[in-house]
Design a protein around this motif. Structure first.
Motif, mmCIF file in Angstrom:
data_model
loop_
_atom_site.group_PDB
_atom_site.id
_atom_site.type_symbol
_atom_site.label_atom_id
_atom_site.label_comp_id
_atom_site.label_asym_id
_atom_site.label_seq_id
_atom_site.Cartn_x
_atom_site.Cartn_y
_atom_site.Cartn_z
ATOM 1 N N LEU A 16 26.499 -6.667 -1.976
ATOM 2 C CA LEU A 16 25.819 -5.802 -2.936
ATOM 3 C C LEU A 16 26.863 -5.317 -3.927
ATOM 4 O O LEU A 16 27.936 -4.851 -3.521
ATOM 5 C CB LEU A 16 25.188 -4.582 -2.255
ATOM 6 C CG LEU A 16 23.850 -4.722 -1.524
ATOM 7 C CD1 LEU A 16 23.968 -5.635 -0.319
ATOM 8 C CD2 LEU A 16 23.354 -3.350 -1.094
ATOM 9 N N ASP A 17 26.575 -5.419 -5.215
ATOM 10 C CA ASP A 17 27.483 -4.844 -6.204
ATOM 11 C C ASP A 17 27.509 -3.327 -6.060
ATOM 12 O O ASP A 17 26.493 -2.699 -5.743
ATOM 13 C CB ASP A 17 27.037 -5.226 -7.619
ATOM 14 C CG ASP A 17 27.220 -6.704 -7.896
ATOM 15 O OD1 ASP A 17 28.137 -7.306 -7.327
ATOM 16 O OD2 ASP A 17 26.416 -7.260 -8.675
ATOM 17 N N GLY A 67 38.464 -4.729 -11.819
ATOM 18 C CA GLY A 67 38.038 -3.493 -11.169
ATOM 19 C C GLY A 67 36.621 -3.562 -10.641
ATOM 20 O O GLY A 67 36.122 -2.591 -10.061
ATOM 21 N N ASP A 68 35.939 -4.715 -10.833
ATOM 22 C CA ASP A 68 34.586 -4.876 -10.298
ATOM 23 C C ASP A 68 34.632 -4.802 -8.777
ATOM 24 O O ASP A 68 35.573 -5.262 -8.135
ATOM 25 C CB ASP A 68 33.979 -6.212 -10.730
ATOM 26 C CG ASP A 68 33.694 -6.258 -12.223
ATOM 27 O OD1 ASP A 68 33.532 -5.186 -12.819
ATOM 28 O OD2 ASP A 68 33.629 -7.366 -12.782
ATOM 29 N N SER A 69 33.585 -4.240 -8.202
ATOM 30 C CA SER A 69 33.591 -3.935 -6.780
ATOM 31 C C SER A 69 32.298 -4.393 -6.130
ATOM 32 O O SER A 69 31.213 -4.254 -6.711
ATOM 33 C CB SER A 69 33.773 -2.421 -6.585
ATOM 34 O OG SER A 69 33.659 -2.073 -5.236
ATOM 35 N N ARG A 88 22.580 -10.200 -2.248
ATOM 36 C CA ARG A 88 22.920 -11.624 -2.233
ATOM 37 C C ARG A 88 23.446 -11.986 -0.844
ATOM 38 O O ARG A 88 24.245 -11.243 -0.282
ATOM 39 C CB ARG A 88 24.000 -11.946 -3.269
ATOM 40 C CG ARG A 88 23.621 -11.616 -4.704
ATOM 41 C CD ARG A 88 24.739 -12.038 -5.661
ATOM 42 N NE ARG A 88 25.995 -11.366 -5.382
ATOM 43 C CZ ARG A 88 26.341 -10.171 -5.853
ATOM 44 N NH1 ARG A 88 25.499 -9.497 -6.627
ATOM 45 N NH2 ARG A 88 27.513 -9.643 -5.559
ATOM 46 N N TRP A 89 22.994 -13.107 -0.336
ATOM 47 C CA TRP A 89 23.598 -13.564 0.920
ATOM 48 C C TRP A 89 23.730 -15.081 0.929
ATOM 49 O O TRP A 89 22.945 -15.807 0.339
ATOM 50 C CB TRP A 89 22.838 -13.062 2.133
ATOM 51 C CG TRP A 89 21.487 -13.616 2.429
ATOM 52 C CD1 TRP A 89 21.160 -14.607 3.304
ATOM 53 C CD2 TRP A 89 20.245 -13.165 1.863
ATOM 54 N NE1 TRP A 89 19.807 -14.802 3.325
ATOM 55 C CE2 TRP A 89 19.219 -13.934 2.456
ATOM 56 C CE3 TRP A 89 19.903 -12.178 0.933
ATOM 57 C CZ2 TRP A 89 17.881 -13.759 2.132
ATOM 58 C CZ3 TRP A 89 18.573 -12.009 0.606
ATOM 59 C CH2 TRP A 89 17.588 -12.793 1.200
ATOM 60 N N ASN A 90 24.797 -15.507 1.591
ATOM 61 C CA ASN A 90 25.091 -16.919 1.772
ATOM 62 C C ASN A 90 25.175 -17.210 3.260
ATOM 63 O O ASN A 90 25.872 -16.504 3.996
ATOM 64 C CB ASN A 90 26.411 -17.296 1.086
ATOM 65 C CG ASN A 90 26.318 -17.217 -0.417
ATOM 66 O OD1 ASN A 90 25.674 -18.034 -1.054
ATOM 67 N ND2 ASN A 90 26.957 -16.207 -1.005
#
Length: 378
Positions: A190-191, A162-164, A198-200
């Motif tokens: 972004l959580d 359920g993490d988003s 965070r970016w890749n």
């Protein structure tokens, strides 16, 4: 979010949150907008907002870079006064190659894709076009004024936990006939309840000629996260280079003064020590440890680091700048063999995180972890 997480002071599961609102964008989400006034008119932007109060503006038409950035309404991304200038107003070769300074605004301005640092004329014979024996670059290259293609903007939910996360993806192509043909693909996450960005990035050579690649992140932190007494915490083995203005003004690289009228920018190149996880990590920490910003990135992809102090009144900021190359720049990299050359289909990967530190406990924990890797010179 299978386990309850704190949202607005309550411990809620995703189901419990859904029971309380018919639209989760009331809490966190992504909104697509078009800026519509002044030099920004026509610039597409994505506004990302988390339940923890982190807000990030991704500028689709400015190379998928980052504009305004805030935590619970308090800005940490710097604003220069330039505005998020429409790329159609940009003239790359203006002002002796310094026109990039008119586009410098916001949390992240990326340099590249084939050139960073100061401009100049370099050999272009590898492209096999006789009228083009050389190419002239301006400060930090052409990338900033290229609009991106938006590939994805949505919330991703892990069905098991359920993490988003809020995820946006864009690609920027820098190309010319008889020259470079490079593609940047950027994924930003972004959580749902998070306080970090965070970016890749992936840079790929789509062309069939051997092409130079240089890459730099100009991460700009502003007031109140930059203020009198703010400290740079970094695992510095030594300082490799500093601008002439450092010797003249003698402002510390470690602790910042208040804004100064007529301050001349100071730039340092610090040699950092990577942590056990293979990442470089630095932080800007408030004098009273009440807040801070931590930046971490893959040391393999960007082994070099610059600190930019723009402490002039009205432009007060610090730039934290991971880089693929030393401060000597393009011509020196070609001469000493450190230039990155990409053949057709070759790519480079980059991974970076900006975390907003909230309160003394987080700020001191971050500083202690960085100091545990290596100390820093006085």
């Amino acid at each position: 979010m299978r386990n309850a997480v704190e949202i607005f002071g309550q411990q809620l599961s995703r189901r419990e949150l859904a029971e309380r609102t018919g639209d989760l964008s009331a809490v966190a989400g992504i909104r697509s907008v078009v800026l519509d006034d002044g030099v920004e008119r026509g610039v597409r932007a994505l506004q990302l907002r988390t339940a923890a109060g982190l807000e990030l503006e991704v500028l689709v038409d400015r190379a998928f870079d980052f504009g305004s950035a805030r935590l619970r309404g308090v800005p940490f991304g710097w604003r220069s006064g330039n505005g998020f200038r429409h790329p159609g107003l940009h003239e790359h070769s203006d002002e002796g190659g310094l026109s990039w300074l008119r586009a410098l605004d916001g949390l992240l301005v990326t340099g590249g894709l084939d050139h960073t640092l100061f401009g100049g004329e370099v050999d272009a014979q590898q492209y096999g076009y006789p009228p083009k024996q050389s190419v002239t670059h301006g400060l930090h290259g052409r990338l900033t004024a290229i609009p991106a293609r938006l590939l994805e903007a949505r919330e991703i939910v892990d069905p098991g936990t359920g993490d988003s996360v809020l995820r946006v993806v864009g690609e920027v192509v820098q190309a010319t006939s008889f020259g470079e043909h490079l593609k940047l693909t950027r994924t930003v996450e972004l959580d749902f309840t998070g306080r970090e960005v965070r970016w890749n990035d992936t840079v790929e050579n789509l062309g069939f000629e051997r092409t130079p690649h240089m890459f730099l992140y100009h991460l700009n932190i502003g007031w109140p996260f930059v203020d009198e007494g703010t400290r740079l915490v970094a695992p510095i083995a030594k300082t490799l280079w500093s601008s002439d203005s450092v010797a003249e003004q003698r402002v510390s690289y470690r602790t910042l003064p208040a804004p100064q009228q007529g301050f001349v920018e100071q730039v340092f190149e610090h040699e950092l020590v990577a942590g056990a996880d293979g990442r470089h990590r630095v932080a800007l920490v408030a004098a009273d440890d009440s807040r801070g910003v931590e930046v971490s990135w893959s040391a393999e992809g960007m082994p070099h680091f610059f600190e930019w102090q723009n402490l002039r009144s009205g432009q007060y900021a610090v730039g934290l700048e991971p880089s693929t190359h030393h401060v000597d720049g393009d011509a020196a990299a070609r001469e000493n063999g450190s230039m990155i050359w990409l053949e057709h289909g070759e790519r480079r990967e980059y991974s970076t995180t900006v975390r907003v530190l909230d309160g003394e406990a987080e700020t001191r924990a971050s500083a202690d972890a960085i100091r545990a890797v290596h100390g820093q010179p006085e």
